[in-house]
Motif scaffolding. Structure first.
Motif, PDB file in Angstrom:
ATOM      1  N   SER A 216       1.010  -1.107  -0.032  1.00 49.03           N
ATOM      2  CA  SER A 216       0.010  -0.082  -0.176  1.00 49.03           C
ATOM      3  C   SER A 216       0.829   1.223   0.081  1.00 49.03           C
ATOM      4  CB  SER A 216      -0.934   0.034   1.212  1.00 49.03           C
ATOM      5  OG  SER A 216      -0.118  -0.135   2.332  1.00 49.03           O
ATOM      6  N   SER A 217       2.067   1.147   0.289  1.00 44.61           N
ATOM      7  CA  SER A 217       3.103   2.340   0.402  1.00 44.61           C
ATOM      8  C   SER A 217       4.592   1.751  -0.283  1.00 44.61           C
ATOM      9  CB  SER A 217       3.015   3.139   1.648  1.00 44.61           C
ATOM     10  OG  SER A 217       3.518   2.116   2.661  1.00 44.61           O
ATOM     11  N   ASP A 218       5.327   2.841  -0.206  1.00 45.82           N
ATOM     12  CA  ASP A 218       6.693   2.477  -0.677  1.00 45.82           C
ATOM     13  C   ASP A 218       7.331   1.541   0.531  1.00 45.82           C
ATOM     14  OD1 ASP A 218       6.440   3.701  -2.834  1.00 45.82           O
ATOM     15  OD2 ASP A 218       7.594   5.654  -2.041  1.00 45.82           O
ATOM     16  N   PHE A 219       7.989   0.457   0.325  1.00 46.80           N
ATOM     17  CA  PHE A 219       8.785  -0.046   1.353  1.00 46.80           C
ATOM     18  C   PHE A 219      10.108   0.466   1.650  1.00 46.80           C
ATOM     19  CE2 PHE A 219      10.132  -2.705  -2.104  1.00 46.80           C
ATOM     20  CZ  PHE A 219      11.413  -2.342  -2.325  1.00 46.80           C
ATOM     21  N   ASP A 220      10.735   1.410   0.989  1.00 50.39           N
ATOM     22  CA  ASP A 220      11.807   2.090   1.015  1.00 50.39           C
ATOM     23  C   ASP A 220      11.879   3.300   0.093  1.00 50.39           C
ATOM     24  OD1 ASP A 220      14.242   2.723   2.382  1.00 50.39           O
ATOM     25  OD2 ASP A 220      15.328   1.104   1.329  1.00 50.39           O
ATOM     26  N   ALA A 221      12.437   4.436   0.524  1.00 50.56           N
ATOM     27  CA  ALA A 221      12.981   5.630  -0.464  1.00 50.56           C
ATOM     28  C   ALA A 221      14.083   6.409   0.188  1.00 50.56           C
ATOM     29  CB  ALA A 221      11.390   6.262  -0.543  1.00 50.56           C
ATOM     30  N   GLY A 222      14.670   6.904  -0.718  1.00 50.74           N
ATOM     31  CA  GLY A 222      15.850   7.914  -0.228  1.00 50.74           C
ATOM     32  C   GLY A 222      16.515   8.217  -1.224  1.00 50.74           C
ATOM     33  N   THR A 223      17.923   8.617  -0.956  1.00 49.73           N
ATOM     34  CA  THR A 223      19.051   8.848  -1.947  1.00 49.73           C
ATOM     35  C   THR A 223      20.159   7.749  -1.583  1.00 49.73           C
ATOM     36  OG1 THR A 223      18.156  11.079  -2.352  1.00 49.73           O
ATOM     37  CG2 THR A 223      20.360  10.596  -2.999  1.00 49.73           C
ATOM     38  N   LEU A 224      20.833   7.329  -2.505  1.00 47.44           N
ATOM     39  CA  LEU A 224      21.994   6.496  -2.103  1.00 47.44           C
ATOM     40  C   LEU A 224      23.130   6.750  -3.065  1.00 47.44           C
ATOM     41  CD1 LEU A 224      22.411   3.842  -4.038  1.00 47.44           C
ATOM     42  CD2 LEU A 224      20.317   3.269  -2.803  1.00 47.44           C
ATOM     43  N   SER A 225      24.174   6.343  -2.662  1.00 44.87           N
ATOM     44  CA  SER A 225      25.401   6.402  -3.596  1.00 44.87           C
ATOM     45  C   SER A 225      25.828   5.115  -3.559  1.00 44.87           C
ATOM     46  CB  SER A 225      26.579   7.433  -3.070  1.00 44.87           C
ATOM     47  OG  SER A 225      26.164   8.561  -3.075  1.00 44.87           O
ATOM     48  N   MET A 226      26.403   4.724  -4.979  1.00 49.31           N
ATOM     49  CA  MET A 226      26.604   3.284  -5.149  1.00 49.31           C
ATOM     50  C   MET A 226      27.886   3.438  -6.235  1.00 49.31           C
ATOM     51  SD  MET A 226      23.321   2.034  -7.404  1.00 49.31           S
ATOM     52  CE  MET A 226      24.351   0.688  -8.369  1.00 49.31           C
ATOM     53  N   ILE A 227      28.655   2.248  -5.902  1.00 51.05           N
ATOM     54  CA  ILE A 227      29.903   2.274  -6.925  1.00 51.05           C
ATOM     55  C   ILE A 227      29.246   1.216  -7.768  1.00 51.05           C
ATOM     56  CG2 ILE A 227      32.328   1.406  -7.263  1.00 51.05           C
ATOM     57  CD1 ILE A 227      32.916   2.159  -4.503  1.00 51.05           C
ATOM     58  N   LEU A 228      28.945   1.568  -9.086  1.00 50.74           N
ATOM     59  CA  LEU A 228      28.494   0.777 -10.208  1.00 50.74           C
ATOM     60  C   LEU A 228      29.063  -0.531 -10.545  1.00 50.74           C
ATOM     61  CD1 LEU A 228      25.681   0.650 -11.897  1.00 50.74           C
ATOM     62  CD2 LEU A 228      26.901   1.796 -13.684  1.00 50.74           C
ATOM     63  N   GLY A 229      29.074  -1.641 -10.270  1.00 50.87           N
ATOM     64  CA  GLY A 229      29.579  -2.771 -10.839  1.00 50.87           C
ATOM     65  C   GLY A 229      30.104  -3.761  -9.654  1.00 50.87           C
ATOM     66  N   LEU A 230      29.988  -3.286  -8.304  1.00 50.00           N
ATOM     67  CA  LEU A 230      30.643  -3.913  -7.089  1.00 50.00           C
ATOM     68  C   LEU A 230      29.498  -4.700  -6.586  1.00 50.00           C
ATOM     69  CD1 LEU A 230      33.096  -1.398  -5.560  1.00 50.00           C
ATOM     70  CD2 LEU A 230      33.282  -3.181  -7.475  1.00 50.00           C
ATOM     71  N   ARG A 231      28.325  -4.801  -7.025  1.00 50.55           N
ATOM     72  CA  ARG A 231      27.095  -5.469  -6.295  1.00 50.55           C
ATOM     73  C   ARG A 231      27.004  -5.221  -5.099  1.00 50.55           C
ATOM     74  NH1 ARG A 231      25.635  -9.991  -8.693  1.00 50.55           N
ATOM     75  NH2 ARG A 231      25.362 -11.124  -7.019  1.00 50.55           N
ATOM     76  N   GLN A 232      26.934  -3.937  -4.628  1.00 54.36           N
ATOM     77  CA  GLN A 232      26.553  -3.368  -3.359  1.00 54.36           C
ATOM     78  C   GLN A 232      25.092  -3.357  -3.126  1.00 54.36           C
ATOM     79  OE1 GLN A 232      28.534   0.273  -3.796  1.00 54.36           O
ATOM     80  NE2 GLN A 232      30.106  -0.206  -2.448  1.00 54.36           N
ATOM     81  N   VAL A 233      24.222  -3.357  -4.051  1.00 50.92           N
ATOM     82  CA  VAL A 233      22.738  -3.684  -4.352  1.00 50.92           C
ATOM     83  C   VAL A 233      22.205  -4.746  -4.884  1.00 50.92           C
ATOM     84  CG1 VAL A 233      22.842  -0.972  -3.755  1.00 50.92           C
ATOM     85  CG2 VAL A 233      22.413  -2.199  -6.158  1.00 50.92           C
ATOM     86  N   VAL A 234      20.859  -5.130  -4.837  1.00 49.76           N
ATOM     87  CA  VAL A 234      20.436  -6.107  -5.474  1.00 49.76           C
ATOM     88  C   VAL A 234      20.698  -5.975  -6.902  1.00 49.76           C
ATOM     89  CG1 VAL A 234      18.708  -6.934  -3.539  1.00 49.76           C
ATOM     90  CG2 VAL A 234      18.028  -5.288  -5.367  1.00 49.76           C
ATOM     91  N   SER A 235      20.592  -7.110  -7.645  1.00 48.35           N
ATOM     92  CA  SER A 235      21.243  -6.940  -9.005  1.00 48.35           C
ATOM     93  C   SER A 235      20.233  -6.329 -10.026  1.00 48.35           C
ATOM     94  CB  SER A 235      21.536  -8.381  -9.523  1.00 48.35           C
ATOM     95  OG  SER A 235      20.454  -9.224  -9.382  1.00 48.35           O
ATOM     96  N   GLY A 236      18.880  -6.395  -9.891  1.00 51.83           N
ATOM     97  CA  GLY A 236      17.942  -5.795 -10.610  1.00 51.83           C
ATOM     98  C   GLY A 236      17.940  -4.197 -10.510  1.00 51.83           C
TER      99      GLY A 236
END
Length: 289
Positions: A216-236
């Motif tokens: 019924s609402s966002d489960f998470d929201a905000g701003t993040l910084s990630m290093i592309l290619g290091l798999r720091q976040v889910v792959s999708g």
């Protein structure tokens, strides 16, 4: 700061509602089981039900048959309506709107899930559950301990993740920009052809809001910084970000194989992201360096 819900799954596995009992608390003694089966047999005779009993003790009657209709498979989302009653006729619970659950993961009462496995899309059934397949020795606020219960169920449909995603895109009226071989869908909502393309090892700042199809609402929201290619976040999420340019916005949708898979993600014992749940993110590429 990286979002905790975008980090790789932690391996937590919880149970959803409509189970309401710990299987360790179920009284599986032969005496209780035998009494339950006698009660079911007497009730079926009184109600003139012409059903079948499985090895587990579940008694089921298909009341509307749809020959050759599709049956649920592991991880699919089942959509169904139900009425839960005691055998004395007291209605304990019922659906005002259809219920949605991932199938085959122990998210439902064992007898209800077994009953759904015997049904095809569009079929209706009566299910009689011995207490060991229902609320066991604990019962709940409306179901006494060691109670045989009845479900009147209609299985509306059972959908794969790919079908769920396609239905969702149609429902929302999205215009698909791209579909990758992994199952990721991208719907660009703001293009910036002159924006810088992203590259591996760049630090990318992303605004985002994530939701499930049923949330019924966002489960998470905000701003993040990630290093592309290091798999720091889910792959999708990483794959979706990598296909955009600085200044672009998009809605990305991806299957659980690119997210939290069969484990889902829980917070304080409650699923925030159910198992086998496709995810939707609205994202904006703020900068890259």
């Amino acid at each position: 700061m990286k979002s905790s819900f975008l980090m790789l799954a932690s391996g937590m596995l919880m149970l959803l509602g409509l189970n309401a009992c710990n299987l360790n608390q179920v009284d599986s003694s032969q005496a209780v089981y035998d009494e339950d089966l006698k009660e079911i047999d007497a009730y079926a005779t009184t109600q003139k039900l012409n059903g079948k009993q499985t090895a587990s003790g579940l008694y089921f009657v298909i009341t509307k048959s749809v020959p050759s209709s599709k049956k649920p498979s592991l991880g699919e989302e089942v959509m169904f309506t139900y009425k839960l009653s005691l055998l004395n006729g007291t209605v304990v619970d019922s659906t005002a709107k259809p219920a949605f659950y991932p199938f085959g993961l122990g998210a439902l009462l064992p007898g209800l899930e077994e009953g759904l496995s015997l049904m095809g899309e569009g079929e209706t059934a009566i299910l009689l559950l011995p207490s060991a397949l229902a609320y066991g020795t604990q019962g709940n606020s409306k179901v006494p301990a060691n109670s045989v219960i009845r479900f009147d169920v209609q299985l509306i449909r059972s959908r794969t993740e790919d079908q769920q995603i396609d239905d969702y895109i149609v429902e929302k009226g999205y215009k698909l920009t791209n579909k990758s071989t992994t199952g990721l869908r991208i719907i660009k909502t703001l293009e910036n052809p002159t924006g810088a393309a992203l590259a591996t090892n760049q630090t990318v700042t992303v605004k985002y809001a994530g939701r499930t199809f049923r949330g019924s609402s966002d489960f998470d929201a905000g701003t993040l910084s990630m290093i592309l290619g290091l798999r720091q976040v889910v792959s999708g999420f990483e794959e979706g970000v990598g296909q955009l340019r600085v200044g672009e916005k998009a809605t990305i949708i991806f299957p659980s194989s690119l997210g939290y898979g069969s484990q889902g993600r829980a917070n304080n014992g409650v699923y925030v992201i159910p198992p086998y749940a496709p995810l939707v993110f609205d994202i904006e590429i703020v900068s890259a360096k």
